[in-house]
Scaffold this active site. Structure first.
Site, PDB file in Angstrom:
ATOM      1  N   CYS A 133       0.831  -1.208   0.000  1.00 34.13           N
ATOM      2  CA  CYS A 133       0.000   0.000   0.000  1.00 34.13           C
ATOM      3  C   CYS A 133       0.865   1.258   0.000  1.00 34.13           C
ATOM      4  O   CYS A 133       1.311   1.720   1.058  1.00 34.13           O
ATOM      5  CB  CYS A 133      -0.925  -0.012   1.217  1.00 34.13           C
ATOM      6  N   CYS A 136      -0.627   4.154   2.013  1.00 37.75           N
ATOM      7  CA  CYS A 136      -0.472   4.061   3.474  1.00 37.75           C
ATOM      8  C   CYS A 136       0.980   4.306   3.884  1.00 37.75           C
ATOM      9  O   CYS A 136       1.241   4.957   4.900  1.00 37.75           O
ATOM     10  CB  CYS A 136      -0.859   2.676   3.987  1.00 37.75           C
ATOM     11  N   ASP A 137       1.929   3.765   3.126  1.00 38.63           N
ATOM     12  CA  ASP A 137       3.306   3.693   3.621  1.00 38.63           C
ATOM     13  C   ASP A 137       4.299   4.585   2.881  1.00 38.63           C
ATOM     14  O   ASP A 137       5.455   4.691   3.307  1.00 38.63           O
ATOM     15  CB  ASP A 137       3.802   2.236   3.534  1.00 38.63           C
TER      16      ASP A 137
END
Ligand code: NAP
Length: 330
Positions: A133, A136-137
């Protein structure tokens, strides 16, 4: 807990099904599952969902869909279904919290999960440099080097997002042409931070505490080399989340649930929509369309059941099945 329509999954398919079932006064119950909002919430920007000229964030799109469904009477429930009994109606669903939900009709919209590379180091170093992701990261890879694996739209779109943060991005693809759409290819080739390594597959993710590199093999020359990197983002497709129904719903060899063109599975009253069914288009808009179809079919199915239950007369001793749309259908 009993509901007329249970919907397992809360991505575009499940939430659109919820909207339509709610507007048919069925007060559907959406079981949100492991990833509320579905896979689209991991996409930073959605540029091709009709109606949003300026694009919309994946999380925001799912959140808007959910609020719209709830506005018309859909209920959401945070649980993971661990077991189903679909052999008798009402259908029974067991949750991870030990609750039992019964439903007169069921819409399966469990979506798909990122496909793993299945190489040594991938699982051990998950969340320690291996991520599925970018949204997200990505932030954690500021001024670092990353490898993105895959040649489809996801690899390019998420790779382009990562270039906002990283110092260098190497895209490793197993062929020498990309599968992604022309517009994504144009943007990727024009991005100065993106470098392409063709005809290679990742054979191992290297590192002790964190990712330090990947070992790759050239499929044409068999040459093995090491790329130093701080992160690995595999975007090599998806696998349908259909394990829960393995013994009961018909599936193809890859685990996609088989439906007819009306989203009906092999069990009357069970419908399926979205990425758990579709291995061709896999778009938010097609998932939403299938969710709509599944909800309309579930509504007709329930109307038919009600009709049959009320009908006492039979033709020559045989029950007569008549499909009727509800009077108030619009
Ligand atoms: P995809 O289109 O199936 O692409 C997967 C990529 O991974 C392909 O390039 C494939 O290589 C490669 N691959 C598959 N298995 C591999 C393996 N074991 N090892 C190495 N490489 C492997 O998947 P996706 O990119 O996730 O896209 C899924 C769907 O969503 C598509 O329909 C796509 O158009 C759509 N999508 C659309 C957008 C958008 O329009 N904005 C964004 C994201 C996704 P080959 O090319 O050699 O098969």
């Amino acid at each position: 807990m009993h509901t007329k329509v249970a919907i397992i999954g809360s991505g575009p398919a499940g939430l659109t099904a919820a909207l339509y079932a709610a507007r048919a006064n069925l007060e559907p119950l959406v079981i949100r599952g492991l990833q509320p909002g579905g896979l689209i919430t991991t996409t930073n920007e959605v540029e091709n969902y009709p109606g949003f000229v300026e694009s919309i964030g994946g999380f925001e799109l799912a959140d808007t869909m959910e609020r719209q469904a709830v506005k018309f009477g859909a209920q959401t429930y945070d649980a993971i279904i661990t077991h189903v009994d679909l052999l008798q109606r009402p259908f029974t669903l067991m949750t991870d919290g030990g609750e039992t939900i019964t439903a007169d009709a069921l819409i399966v919209a469990t979506g798909a999960s990122p496909r793993k590379m299945g190489v040594p180091g991938e699982d051990v170093l998950a969340n320690r440099g291996v991520s599925y992701c970018a949204t997200c990261d990505g932030f954690f890879f500021r001024n670092k080097r990353v490898v993105v694996v895959g040649g489809g739209d996801s690899a390019l779109e998420e790779g382009l997002f990562l270039t906002r943060y990283v110092s260098e991005l190497v895209l490793v693809h197993r062929r020498d042409t990309l599968r992604a759409s022309a517009i994504m290819q144009e943007r990727a080739f024009a991005n100065p931070k993106m470098r392409f390594v063709w005809d290679n597959v990742v054979e191992e993710v290297l590192g002790e505490e964190r990712v330090t590199g990947v070992r790759i093999r050239n499929l044409k020359t068999d040459e093995v080399t090491t790329l130093e990197t701080d992160g690995v983002f595999p975007y090599i497709g998806h696998v349908p989340n259909s394990q829960l129904f393995a013994d009961v719903l018909d599936m193809d060899a890859s685990g996609y649930i088989i439906t007819d063109e009306r989203r009906r599975t092999n069990i009357p009253g069970v419908f399926a929509a979205g990425d758990v069914v579709d291995h061709i288009y896999r778009q938010a808009i097609t998932a939403a369309g299938e969710g709509c179809q599944a909800a309309m079919e579930a509504t007709w199915f329930l109307a038919e059941q009600e009709y049959l239950l009320k009908k006492t007369e039979t033709a020559q001793g045989q029950e007569v099945a008549v499909v009727v749309a509800p009077d108030n259908w619009s």
